[in-house]
Write a protein that holds these residues in place. Structure first.
Motif, PDB file in Angstrom:
ATOM      1  N   HIS A   8       0.831  -1.207   0.000  1.00  0.00           N
ATOM      2  CA  HIS A   8       0.000   0.000   0.000  1.00  0.00           C
ATOM      3  C   HIS A   8       0.864   1.255   0.000  1.00  0.00           C
ATOM      4  O   HIS A   8       0.479   2.272  -0.571  1.00  0.00           O
ATOM      5  N   ARG A   9       1.988   1.187   0.664  1.00  0.00           N
ATOM      6  CA  ARG A   9       2.938   2.299   0.669  1.00  0.00           C
ATOM      7  C   ARG A   9       4.313   1.736   0.960  1.00  0.00           C
ATOM      8  O   ARG A   9       4.453   0.801   1.740  1.00  0.00           O
ATOM      9  N   ALA A  10       5.335   2.292   0.330  1.00  0.00           N
ATOM     10  CA  ALA A  10       6.699   1.804   0.555  1.00  0.00           C
ATOM     11  C   ALA A  10       7.667   2.970   0.552  1.00  0.00           C
ATOM     12  O   ALA A  10       7.526   3.909  -0.240  1.00  0.00           O
ATOM     13  N   GLY A  11       8.645   2.925   1.461  1.00  0.00           N
ATOM     14  CA  GLY A  11       9.706   3.912   1.459  1.00  0.00           C
ATOM     15  C   GLY A  11      10.508   3.812   0.178  1.00  0.00           C
ATOM     16  O   GLY A  11      10.442   2.804  -0.542  1.00  0.00           O
ATOM     17  N   PRO A  12      11.295   4.839  -0.140  1.00  0.00           N
ATOM     18  CA  PRO A  12      12.026   4.862  -1.415  1.00  0.00           C
ATOM     19  C   PRO A  12      13.100   3.795  -1.542  1.00  0.00           C
ATOM     20  O   PRO A  12      13.572   3.531  -2.646  1.00  0.00           O
ATOM     21  N   GLY A  13      13.492   3.174  -0.416  1.00  0.00           N
ATOM     22  CA  GLY A  13      14.556   2.175  -0.472  1.00  0.00           C
ATOM     23  C   GLY A  13      14.087   0.773  -0.141  1.00  0.00           C
ATOM     24  O   GLY A  13      14.870  -0.039   0.361  1.00  0.00           O
ATOM     25  N   VAL A  14      12.820   0.456  -0.423  1.00  0.00           N
ATOM     26  CA  VAL A  14      12.310  -0.893  -0.173  1.00  0.00           C
ATOM     27  C   VAL A  14      12.478  -1.727  -1.438  1.00  0.00           C
ATOM     28  O   VAL A  14      11.899  -1.414  -2.478  1.00  0.00           O
ATOM     29  N   THR A  15      13.274  -2.777  -1.347  1.00  0.00           N
ATOM     30  CA  THR A  15      13.543  -3.634  -2.499  1.00  0.00           C
ATOM     31  C   THR A  15      13.502  -5.099  -2.075  1.00  0.00           C
ATOM     32  O   THR A  15      13.583  -5.420  -0.893  1.00  0.00           O
ATOM     33  N   VAL A  16      13.376  -5.966  -3.053  1.00  0.00           N
ATOM     34  CA  VAL A  16      13.481  -7.412  -2.817  1.00  0.00           C
ATOM     35  C   VAL A  16      14.962  -7.776  -2.852  1.00  0.00           C
ATOM     36  O   VAL A  16      15.685  -7.397  -3.785  1.00  0.00           O
ATOM     37  N   GLN A  17      15.421  -8.502  -1.817  1.00  0.00           N
ATOM     38  CA  GLN A  17      16.830  -8.887  -1.747  1.00  0.00           C
ATOM     39  C   GLN A  17      16.979 -10.318  -1.247  1.00  0.00           C
ATOM     40  O   GLN A  17      16.207 -10.780  -0.413  1.00  0.00           O
ATOM     41  N   ASP A  18      17.988 -10.995  -1.789  1.00  0.00           N
ATOM     42  CA  ASP A  18      18.406 -12.301  -1.271  1.00  0.00           C
ATOM     43  C   ASP A  18      19.930 -12.257  -1.121  1.00  0.00           C
ATOM     44  O   ASP A  18      20.499 -11.183  -0.914  1.00  0.00           O
ATOM     45  N   LEU A  19      20.599 -13.375  -1.248  1.00  0.00           N
ATOM     46  CA  LEU A  19      22.052 -13.388  -1.076  1.00  0.00           C
ATOM     47  C   LEU A  19      22.808 -12.875  -2.305  1.00  0.00           C
ATOM     48  O   LEU A  19      24.030 -12.755  -2.271  1.00  0.00           O
ATOM     49  N   GLY A  20      22.094 -12.580  -3.389  1.00  0.00           N
ATOM     50  CA  GLY A  20      22.729 -11.985  -4.551  1.00  0.00           C
ATOM     51  C   GLY A  20      23.151 -12.989  -5.611  1.00  0.00           C
ATOM     52  O   GLY A  20      22.800 -14.171  -5.556  1.00  0.00           O
ATOM     53  N   ARG A  21      23.916 -12.503  -6.573  1.00  0.00           N
ATOM     54  CA  ARG A  21      24.315 -13.291  -7.743  1.00  0.00           C
ATOM     55  C   ARG A  21      25.822 -13.547  -7.726  1.00  0.00           C
ATOM     56  O   ARG A  21      26.603 -12.622  -7.545  1.00  0.00           O
ATOM     57  N   ILE A  22      26.184 -14.766  -7.962  1.00  0.00           N
ATOM     58  CA  ILE A  22      27.587 -15.158  -7.999  1.00  0.00           C
ATOM     59  C   ILE A  22      27.953 -15.566  -9.423  1.00  0.00           C
ATOM     60  O   ILE A  22      27.194 -16.279 -10.084  1.00  0.00           O
ATOM     61  N   GLY A  23      29.117 -15.116  -9.895  1.00  0.00           N
ATOM     62  CA  GLY A  23      29.616 -15.589 -11.173  1.00  0.00           C
ATOM     63  C   GLY A  23      29.452 -14.641 -12.340  1.00  0.00           C
ATOM     64  O   GLY A  23      29.673 -15.041 -13.488  1.00  0.00           O
ATOM     65  N   TYR A  24      29.080 -13.379 -12.083  1.00  0.00           N
ATOM     66  CA  TYR A  24      28.840 -12.450 -13.182  1.00  0.00           C
ATOM     67  C   TYR A  24      29.799 -11.258 -13.192  1.00  0.00           C
ATOM     68  O   TYR A  24      29.568 -10.280 -13.903  1.00  0.00           O
ATOM     69  N   LEU A  25      30.879 -11.329 -12.402  1.00  0.00           N
ATOM     70  CA  LEU A  25      31.830 -10.218 -12.366  1.00  0.00           C
ATOM     71  C   LEU A  25      32.419  -9.941 -13.751  1.00  0.00           C
ATOM     72  O   LEU A  25      32.597  -8.785 -14.142  1.00  0.00           O
ATOM     73  N   ALA A  26      32.714 -10.993 -14.488  1.00  0.00           N
ATOM     74  CA  ALA A  26      33.314 -10.820 -15.815  1.00  0.00           C
ATOM     75  C   ALA A  26      32.366 -10.116 -16.780  1.00  0.00           C
ATOM     76  O   ALA A  26      32.799  -9.538 -17.779  1.00  0.00           O
ATOM     77  N   MET A  27      31.068 -10.133 -16.454  1.00  0.00           N
ATOM     78  CA  MET A  27      30.075  -9.464 -17.295  1.00  0.00           C
ATOM     79  C   MET A  27      29.726  -8.082 -16.764  1.00  0.00           C
ATOM     80  O   MET A  27      28.809  -7.425 -17.266  1.00  0.00           O
ATOM     81  N   GLY A  28      30.429  -7.648 -15.722  1.00  0.00           N
ATOM     82  CA  GLY A  28      30.203  -6.310 -15.197  1.00  0.00           C
ATOM     83  C   GLY A  28      29.114  -6.214 -14.157  1.00  0.00           C
ATOM     84  O   GLY A  28      28.645  -5.112 -13.859  1.00  0.00           O
ATOM     85  N   LEU A  29      28.702  -7.351 -13.578  1.00  0.00           N
ATOM     86  CA  LEU A  29      27.633  -7.337 -12.572  1.00  0.00           C
ATOM     87  C   LEU A  29      28.184  -7.866 -11.253  1.00  0.00           C
ATOM     88  O   LEU A  29      28.602  -9.018 -11.158  1.00  0.00           O
ATOM     89  N   SER A  30      28.207  -7.005 -10.241  1.00  0.00           N
ATOM     90  CA  SER A  30      28.688  -7.425  -8.928  1.00  0.00           C
ATOM     91  C   SER A  30      27.635  -8.261  -8.209  1.00  0.00           C
ATOM     92  O   SER A  30      26.498  -8.386  -8.659  1.00  0.00           O
ATOM     93  N   ARG A  31      28.014  -8.799  -7.067  1.00  0.00           N
ATOM     94  CA  ARG A  31      27.168  -9.755  -6.341  1.00  0.00           C
ATOM     95  C   ARG A  31      25.816  -9.181  -5.977  1.00  0.00           C
ATOM     96  O   ARG A  31      24.784  -9.827  -6.108  1.00  0.00           O
ATOM     97  N   GLY A  32      25.765  -7.951  -5.474  1.00  0.00           N
ATOM     98  CA  GLY A  32      24.506  -7.375  -5.015  1.00  0.00           C
ATOM     99  C   GLY A  32      23.973  -8.148  -3.822  1.00  0.00           C
ATOM    100  O   GLY A  32      24.721  -8.712  -3.016  1.00  0.00           O
ATOM    101  N   GLY A  33      22.662  -8.196  -3.682  1.00  0.00           N
ATOM    102  CA  GLY A  33      22.041  -8.890  -2.562  1.00  0.00           C
ATOM    103  C   GLY A  33      21.937  -8.005  -1.335  1.00  0.00           C
ATOM    104  O   GLY A  33      22.247  -6.813  -1.367  1.00  0.00           O
ATOM    105  N   ALA A  34      21.491  -8.593  -0.243  1.00  0.00           N
ATOM    106  CA  ALA A  34      21.213  -7.847   0.984  1.00  0.00           C
ATOM    107  C   ALA A  34      22.450  -7.108   1.477  1.00  0.00           C
ATOM    108  O   ALA A  34      23.559  -7.645   1.466  1.00  0.00           O
ATOM    109  N   ALA A  35      22.259  -5.860   1.920  1.00  0.00           N
ATOM    110  CA  ALA A  35      23.354  -5.092   2.494  1.00  0.00           C
ATOM    111  C   ALA A  35      23.816  -5.709   3.804  1.00  0.00           C
ATOM    112  O   ALA A  35      25.003  -5.696   4.122  1.00  0.00           O
ATOM    113  N   ASP A  36      22.881  -6.261   4.569  1.00  0.00           N
ATOM    114  CA  ASP A  36      23.182  -6.933   5.830  1.00  0.00           C
ATOM    115  C   ASP A  36      22.811  -8.404   5.669  1.00  0.00           C
ATOM    116  O   ASP A  36      21.677  -8.805   5.904  1.00  0.00           O
TER     117      ASP A  36
END
Length: 341
Positions: A8-36
């Motif tokens: 119904h309402r979300a702050g500007p920094g509400v996103t879906v996160q998991d542990l991120g992506r592994i194996g894409y550094l060579a394609m220019g994509l870092s791991r990402g995922g939850a900050a904590d």
């Protein structure tokens, strides 16, 4: 009916996160995922489900949410004021969110990133093997009003559990190991780096945070000749003005600034959760010490479920009953207006 969480309402920094992506550094994509990432493990323990399940990460502010069906939820990370239809909720605990009820989560009271976990996890489609939004790379987007998130099947039933969560919202000493360019800084500069008190700058996001030193910066002439090479979350780059930046989950994949060290993964949540102005110090440890610390932290994370306790304990289940103050307000009776006989 499909299980879903309605926004119904979300702050500007509400996103879906998991542990991120592994194996894409060579394609220019870092791991990402939850900050904590520790917060994901805490939610996993509270709901008894895989740590790979995606959750909602709330940067500074939560929102208003509704369940289309009864959902189990857990709240971890930076404590935020939360309630269901006006009834206050305990943070670092699991709860039942009934169908049609409104869950309201306010601003962070400590720290930066709070997490809303769902029994069954967020079941949005995977992109490159993960559900995480990676805002710096343009993968996914912050949640907005009227979004409807599908929720996966939940095999658990238990709620009303509390976890003894590690406090990591007040800065403190951050441990790091030497990096490939630590030798570019002389011994006196490294000693001053460890002796300096830093403050977390107001500038910072999921890519990294700036640590402002209490004195002069940490320039090195050798840093002018560094070629861009792979960098990862935890690396501390020192920019041209001598200010350190601690890289976080959405950092770039390569960089040309010298790295004075790299923060241990066990301590990275403490950096990510440090609010602006928080005091930080850095201390080098050996690689052998770092390995031992990470093994110990991994063991602790795997044992989080054993640290759970009920939010409300039944006295009949308390083997240590005599250690609890079950009655308050007892007096000697001297201050009562009792007729004398």
């Amino acid at each position: 009916m499909t299980r879903a969480l309605i926004i119904h309402r979300a702050g500007p920094g509400v996103t879906v996160q998991d542990l991120g992506r592994i194996g894409y550094l060579a394609m220019g994509l870092s791991r990402g995922g939850a900050a904590d990432r520790l917060a994901l493990h805490e939610g996993t323990a509270l709901l008894g489900q895989p740590v790979t399940h995606a959750a909602l990460e709330m940067a500074g502010m939560g929102g208003v949410f509704e369940a289309s069906a009864d959902l189990r939820i857990a709240l971890t990370g930076a404590p935020m004021r939360a309630d269901i239809d006006g009834a206050a909720l305990v943070w670092n605990a699991s709860h039942l969110l009934p169908a049609g009820a409104r869950l309201t989560i306010g601003a962070a009271e400590r720290g930066v990133y709070g997490y809303l976990h769902l029994g069954g996890g967020v079941a949005t489609p995977e992109h490159l093997g993960a559900r995480s939004a990676h805002l710096a790379a343009g993968v996914g987007a912050p949640l907005a009003a009227n979004d409807r998130l599908p929720v996966g099947p939940d095999t658990g039933t238990e709620t009303g559990l509390l976890i003894d969560a590690e406090s990591r919202f007040d800065g403190g000493t951050i441990r790091l190991v030497p990096s490939l360019q630590t030798s570019f800084f002389d011994a006196a500069t490294l000693a001053r780096f460890e002796a300096t008190e830093f403050h977390r700058d107001t500038r910072g996001n999921r890519m990294g945070v700036r640590a402002v030193p209490g004195g002069e910066g940490f320039k090195t002439e050798a840093g002018l000749n560094i070629l861009s090479e792979i960098i990862v979350p935890g690396d501390i780059q020192v920019t041209g003005d001598g200010t350190p930046f601690v890289l976080l989950s959405e950092c770039q994949t390569t960089g040309g600034y010298p790295r004075i060290g790299s923060v241990l993964p066990a301590d990275l949540p403490r950096v990510a959760q440090a609010p602006a102005g928080t005091r930080l110090r850095f201390r080098f440890v050996t690689l052998e010490e770092a390995v031992a610390i990470e093994r110990q932290e991994n063991t602790r994370r795997n044992g989080l479920r054993r640290s759970l306790c009920p939010l409300i304990r039944d006295p009949r289940d308390m083997s240590d009953l005599l250690t609890y103050q079950l009655v308050g307000g007892v007096t000697t009776g001297d201050d009562l207006d009792v007729p004398q006989t």
